[in-house]
Design an enzyme around this catalytic site. Sequence first.
Site, mmCIF file in Angstrom:
data_model
loop_
_atom_site.group_PDB
_atom_site.id
_atom_site.type_symbol
_atom_site.label_atom_id
_atom_site.label_comp_id
_atom_site.label_asym_id
_atom_site.label_seq_id
_atom_site.Cartn_x
_atom_site.Cartn_y
_atom_site.Cartn_z
ATOM 1 N N CYS A 235 0.711 -1.307 0.090
ATOM 2 C CA CYS A 235 -0.015 -0.013 0.185
ATOM 3 C C CYS A 235 0.917 1.354 -0.144
ATOM 4 C CB CYS A 235 -1.042 -0.101 1.297
ATOM 5 S SG CYS A 235 -1.971 -1.287 1.210
ATOM 6 N N HIS A 314 12.586 1.454 5.492
ATOM 7 C CA HIS A 314 12.274 0.035 5.167
ATOM 8 C C HIS A 314 12.775 -0.868 6.220
ATOM 9 C CE1 HIS A 314 11.669 -3.717 2.814
ATOM 10 N NE2 HIS A 314 11.710 -2.936 1.560
ATOM 11 N N HIS A 399 -2.174 19.991 6.569
ATOM 12 C CA HIS A 399 -3.156 18.674 6.260
ATOM 13 C C HIS A 399 -2.266 17.598 6.031
ATOM 14 C CE1 HIS A 399 -5.989 21.972 4.919
ATOM 15 N NE2 HIS A 399 -4.755 22.544 4.170
ATOM 16 N N HIS A 403 -2.611 7.044 5.222
ATOM 17 C CA HIS A 403 -3.176 5.860 4.426
ATOM 18 C C HIS A 403 -4.318 5.269 5.035
ATOM 19 C CE1 HIS A 403 -3.613 1.933 2.640
ATOM 20 N NE2 HIS A 403 -3.009 1.230 3.399
ATOM 21 N N HIS A 432 -14.616 5.116 5.071
ATOM 22 C CA HIS A 432 -15.903 5.128 4.940
ATOM 23 C C HIS A 432 -16.418 5.106 3.692
ATOM 24 C CE1 HIS A 432 -20.026 6.284 5.317
ATOM 25 N NE2 HIS A 432 -20.151 5.713 6.519
ATOM 26 N N ASN A 436 -10.660 0.558 1.792
ATOM 27 C CA ASN A 436 -9.022 0.609 1.684
ATOM 28 C C ASN A 436 -8.559 0.421 0.105
ATOM 29 O OD1 ASN A 436 -6.096 0.177 1.273
ATOM 30 N ND2 ASN A 436 -6.181 -1.386 3.207
#
Length: 504
Positions: A235, A314, A399, A403, A432, A436
């Site tokens: 992702c 990582h 802002h 994720h 919502h 995802n």
Amino acid sequence: MNNNPVVRIEEARKGLPDFLQSVKLKYVKLGYHYLMSHLLTLCMVPLVAITLVQASQMNYGDIQNLYLNLQLNLISIIVVSAFVVCGSTVYIMRRPKSIYLVDYACYRAPDHLRVQYKKFMDHSKLMGDFDESLLEFQRKILERSGLGEETYLPEAMHCIPPRPSMATARDEAEQVMFGALDNLFKSTNVKRKDIGILVVNCSLFNPTPSLSAVIVNKYKLRGNIKSFNLGGMGCSAGVIAIDLAKDMLQVHRNTYAVVVSTENITQNRYFGNKKSMLIPNCLFRMGCAAILLSNKASEKRRAKYKLVHVVRTHKGAEDTAFKCVYQEQDDNGKTGVSLSKDLMSIAGSALKTNITTLGPLVLPISEQLLFFVTLLARKLLNNAKIKPYIPDFKLAFDHFCIHAGGRGVIDELEKNLQLSPIHVEASRMTLHRFGNTSSSSIWYELAYIEAKGRIKKGHRIWQIAFGSGFKCNSAVWQAMRNVKPSPNSPWEDCIHRYPVQIIN
């Protein structure tokens, strides 16, 4: 609460000192931040004042002597000036090029692909070999997930039985990618022959020819295009794709880069009965984002954002982190993605490493100083009672696009970064409304903030994503102007309904 007015007044009077103390501390901290932010300016004021006083007291003879001294040192002045000019030229030629985000587009599926809770559960009963306990487990995951009733699944998953094949997976990929790219090209009017770089990321579906080749073929992009196809990167691959495009734009002059971030569900739904592998079924939904970047100076005027920083972390060298999001077969040979129970703690560790690198790049000196002093005190005094200072990232960013991996991820970051509900609103509402959508979720979140009209010129946006491997990646953007939502925004006809109340 006591209803006696006298008692309530007395309670309020007792609480007043604590309230005044908190207000006082708030303004002390604000004063401290202002002082540290403008320290150099405040120090320069007396120096400038002294210089002006000295200059005003000089007579004609002093000025003439100064002029003669300058004449005698003419060669030195010329040499110094030449060095300054040469140094400035080298710096200008070697400095990194500015990378502009011209525009982006997010795909929104047609209404007939919406999947409500009841439909999802009915299909689960028919599609899998589930007993009542596994069905109840999925129902609870759905109810607590933060997903609404309007998320989307691909056509093949609406069929009974489902049709997960190479052909239907290609159909899904083409549907979402072409949908996003058509909107992007329409809103930007960029010529296809001017696109010099193409980066596509999709973690679980990697056909031959690649998805990047599919796009080149569809839009007849030029033969010498630098194309890349990123697979298996989870992702957080959307930020990795932006970083790769940025590096390519530093090498190739006056061109455009297109980044396409998506995930494919059709061939990656799990049909087994292992709980840790059923969770992704409940969370992942259709989505795609297409982003147009450029290093052309001429695009500065119409660009929405400028890329400021990309920081990648990582944790794959650690075995537990490497296997916390893992694609595998269960005991019955059915393939799925398993989520470890240690996922949240590993994500927290990756976040800590990421913000340790990002912090000095974005935080004001006042926050860096507080962090350093607290760290030094903990080390020197060896006192565990001294709490580590958590920098206030609200001073660095206007802002936040966290994720939308799940409700737990958003809750943890809201708590650990000490954010307010409005800072995580875009993430919660994206989860919502769209679920995802993997690497594209941070773009649906940015589109939400734009649709609310909250982004003004100079505002900074922090996109932060987590992914298998395990990785935590950040991208920082600065608004070039007051940003309006793009045409065909995914929130275009529903933003007035948001934010909605999410039931615990």
